[in-house]
Design a protein around this motif. Structure first.
Motif, PDB file in Angstrom:
ATOM      1  N   GLN A 241       0.810  -1.214   0.000  1.00 18.14           N
ATOM      2  CA  GLN A 241       0.000   0.000   0.000  1.00 18.14           C
ATOM      3  C   GLN A 241       0.847   1.268   0.000  1.00 18.14           C
ATOM      4  O   GLN A 241       0.298   2.372  -0.019  1.00 18.14           O
ATOM      5  N   ALA A 242       2.172   1.142   0.017  1.00 25.75           N
ATOM      6  CA  ALA A 242       3.047   2.309  -0.067  1.00 25.75           C
ATOM      7  C   ALA A 242       3.238   2.780  -1.499  1.00 25.75           C
ATOM      8  O   ALA A 242       3.781   3.861  -1.723  1.00 25.75           O
ATOM      9  N   ARG A 243       2.804   1.987  -2.467  1.00 27.54           N
ATOM     10  CA  ARG A 243       2.920   2.376  -3.876  1.00 27.54           C
ATOM     11  C   ARG A 243       1.769   3.301  -4.256  1.00 27.54           C
ATOM     12  O   ARG A 243       0.795   3.479  -3.512  1.00 27.54           O
ATOM     13  N   TYR A 244       1.893   3.888  -5.432  1.00 24.17           N
ATOM     14  CA  TYR A 244       0.860   4.793  -5.949  1.00 24.17           C
ATOM     15  C   TYR A 244       0.210   4.168  -7.176  1.00 24.17           C
ATOM     16  O   TYR A 244       0.886   3.541  -8.005  1.00 24.17           O
ATOM     17  N   PRO A 257      -2.769   6.760  -3.513  1.00 19.76           N
ATOM     18  CA  PRO A 257      -2.056   5.559  -3.039  1.00 19.76           C
ATOM     19  C   PRO A 257      -2.891   4.305  -3.257  1.00 19.76           C
ATOM     20  O   PRO A 257      -4.117   4.357  -3.372  1.00 19.76           O
ATOM     21  N   ALA A 258      -2.212   3.183  -3.310  1.00 18.49           N
ATOM     22  CA  ALA A 258      -2.879   1.890  -3.515  1.00 18.49           C
ATOM     23  C   ALA A 258      -3.365   1.332  -2.183  1.00 18.49           C
ATOM     24  O   ALA A 258      -3.079   0.175  -1.836  1.00 18.49           O
ATOM     25  N   TRP A 259      -4.097   2.148  -1.447  1.00 19.57           N
ATOM     26  CA  TRP A 259      -4.654   1.689  -0.183  1.00 19.57           C
ATOM     27  C   TRP A 259      -5.804   0.724  -0.442  1.00 19.57           C
ATOM     28  O   TRP A 259      -6.498   0.812  -1.464  1.00 19.57           O
ATOM     29  N   GLY A 260      -6.023  -0.165   0.504  1.00 18.73           N
ATOM     30  CA  GLY A 260      -7.077  -1.143   0.339  1.00 18.73           C
ATOM     31  C   GLY A 260      -8.457  -0.528   0.184  1.00 18.73           C
ATOM     32  O   GLY A 260      -9.313  -1.080  -0.507  1.00 18.73           O
ATOM     33  N   HIS A 332       1.568   4.501   6.738  1.00 16.35           N
ATOM     34  CA  HIS A 332       1.980   5.376   5.647  1.00 16.35           C
ATOM     35  C   HIS A 332       1.112   6.627   5.558  1.00 16.35           C
ATOM     36  O   HIS A 332      -0.091   6.607   5.864  1.00 16.35           O
ATOM     37  N   LEU A 333       1.724   7.713   5.100  1.00 11.50           N
ATOM     38  CA  LEU A 333       1.006   8.942   4.802  1.00 11.50           C
ATOM     39  C   LEU A 333       0.280   8.795   3.469  1.00 11.50           C
ATOM     40  O   LEU A 333       0.721   8.040   2.591  1.00 11.50           O
ATOM     41  N   PRO A 334      -0.824   9.503   3.267  1.00  9.40           N
ATOM     42  CA  PRO A 334      -1.513   9.407   1.973  1.00  9.40           C
ATOM     43  C   PRO A 334      -0.688   9.979   0.822  1.00  9.40           C
ATOM     44  O   PRO A 334      -0.862   9.577  -0.329  1.00  9.40           O
ATOM     45  N   PHE A 335       0.198  10.903   1.109  1.00  7.00           N
ATOM     46  CA  PHE A 335       1.104  11.458   0.101  1.00  7.00           C
ATOM     47  C   PHE A 335       2.313  12.048   0.826  1.00  7.00           C
ATOM     48  O   PHE A 335       2.265  12.312   2.030  1.00  7.00           O
ATOM     49  N   GLY A 336       3.389  12.208   0.111  1.00  6.99           N
ATOM     50  CA  GLY A 336       4.591  12.777   0.696  1.00  6.99           C
ATOM     51  C   GLY A 336       5.437  11.794   1.472  1.00  6.99           C
ATOM     52  O   GLY A 336       6.430  12.195   2.102  1.00  6.99           O
TER      53      GLY A 336
END
Length: 481
Positions: A241-244, A257-260, A332-336
């Protein structure tokens, strides 16, 4: 205005307390890794993650639920228990003394055992209800792996290869605790509650497992650290989930982000509902409905009853932690995230980087706990047949459909972008459906209490209606919640 300032102060205090606990966990883990042996930080994580964070938050929830329910129902909350200490002015201290009185009551109340009960199984029931819930958090990563004092510190207790299979297996053991508690009491009301609890938990465990299969297919793993993922570096893209799915090209990483929650929204809804039913909290509290069957632990008293109660609040914390790791990017942060990891200060002081992301994880957990409290005090108790219909006739078919759709989309596009598009469409459909139903309900309310006039010339909708607080008894103290 004073209430707003109080809430802001409380929020800031909670965030700083969480950050302090995470920083201490990383620093202590680095020290024991340096002076003892490799992997010693896993032992300190038992102390910090399971005995400190989970247990303290679960204990505070016994007060938070009372205060939040009082806030939602517009009544006085817990304020009766006070400490007669000079200097405090006999204040309620926000209801905190109620926690002390609860502990004292559980420890000193008579430990009653029915004469016709099976004493061994009667005493074993609370242990089987508490221990599995306590052990579940052992595989949840509460922060990134960082370097502290030249040693790698992992913010997780255990990383078995079977990962989420461990969670599903250990969670299923709680069925034995409720069943034995109801049967060993030799009480018909308790037996009926135990049967209800076991049937409900078995029904929702099937939907619980199916809801996660789509996520396992997307990331090709059942390990929680692999599902959460690492941020990578400038040459290697993030994993899990750290990938975009889509991101900008600048130095500051910004994207989706590739969050579930984005690639498996249907799986998230099914998992969250099924997990909520596993906790046996309202609106799924039919096994312990006081107005119907009293509950499977009706014969328990003292600390045995306290173990059933605290295990329920621990389930709330564990559910929030597992949901955060599976569907909300974990720490993880949603961005940055990549930009933050590349900063020289973060690379030089790994504990600081871990503290920031570990605090992010616990903030997400607290927000999901709040969502559970809102649900708990919003919906009335479901009928038992409604609970079974939801589990077998709605969540189970939805989980099966989600597995087939997710498998096809992952085979078609391994980059998960197509899965993300379908997920965003599902989220948009749910939002549009919710908004449309909300507008229809508002329109019906305006029609009933609108601009017409009745036969006496008063505005339709009850010009003489009294507000809820006009009843002198509506604000009776409810400290003994």
């Amino acid at each position: 205005m004073s209430r707003i300032l109080t809430m802001l102060f409380a929020m800031a205090f909670c965030i700083f307390a969480l950050a302090g606990g995470v920083a201490t966990a990383y620093l202590v883990g680095g020290l024991v890794e340096e002076h003892l042996f490799t992997g010693a930080s896993r032992l300190t994580n038992i102390l910090f993650l399971m005995l400190t964070f989970v247990m303290i938050i679960a204990t505070l929830l016994t007060l938070a639920e009372r205060k939040w329910s009082a806030f939602m129902q517009d009544r006085v909350g817990p304020n009766r228990a006070r400490l007669a200490i000079p200097g405090l002015g006999n204040r309620s201290l926000g209801g905190i003394p109620h926690i002390i009185t609860d502990v004292l009551k559980m420890l000193t109340k008579e430990d009653f055992v029915p004469g016709t009960a099976n004493k061994f199984l009667f005493n074993l029931g609370p242990i089987l209800a508490f221990a599995p819930v306590f052990a579940l958090f052992a595989v949840v990563p509460a922060g990134p792996s960082v370097t502290v004092f030249g040693k790698t510190v992992d913010m997780v207790v255990a990383t078995p290869d079977f990962g989420m299979l461990y969670v599903l297996a250990i969670a299923s053991l709680a069925v034995y605790g409720t069943s034995l508690a109801g049967w060993s009491s030799n009480n018909k009301f308790a037996l009926l509650g135990g049967v209800r609890a076991s049937a409900q938990m078995i029904a929702y465990e099937v939907a619980l497992g199916l809801a996660l299969v789509g996520l396992f297919l997307a990331f090709s793993s059942v390990q929680l650290p692999a599902l959460v993922g690492d941020v990578g570096n400038a040459l290697v893209a993030g994993t899990g989930q750290a990938r975009y799915l889509w991101r900008s090209d600048g130095a500051f990483d910004l994207g989706l982000p590739a969050w579930g929650i984005f690639i498996q929204p249907l799986g998230f809804i099914a998992f969250f509902v099924a997990s909520f039913a596993e906790t046996k909290r309202a609106p799924f509290d039919a096994p312990e409905g006081e107005s119907e069957i009293i509950g499977y632990f009706v014969e328990y008293s003292g600390m045995k009853f306290g173990m059933f109660m605290i295990s329920e609040f621990m389930e709330v914390v564990v559910l929030a932690g597992v949901t955060t790791a599976l569907f909300f990017g974990g720490h993880h942060l949603p961005f940055g995230g990549e930009w933050l990891a590349a900063q020289p200060l973060m690379q030089e002081h790994g504990w600081l980087y871990g503290t920031i992301l570990g605090t992010v994880f616990w903030i997400k957990v607290v927000l999901l706990i709040w969502v559970q409290l809102v649900i708990r005090w919003t919906f009335p108790r479901f009928r038992y047949d409604q609970i079974q219909n939801l589990g077998w006739k709605i969540l189970l078919p939805a989980g099966l459909a989600n597995v087939f759709i997710s498998g096809a989309l992952v085979l078609w596009d391994p980059s998960l972008r197509l899965l993300g598009i379908v997920g965003l469409l599902q989220i948009g459909f749910v939002v549009a459906l919710t908004m449309s139903r909300g507008s229809k309900a508002a329109g019906a309310h305006d029609t009933a209490h609108g601009h017409g006039h009745d036969a006496h010339g008063q505005p339709a909708g009850g010009g003489h209606d009294l507000p809820a607080h006009a009843d002198p008894h509506s604000h009776s103290p409810a400290g003994a919640h």
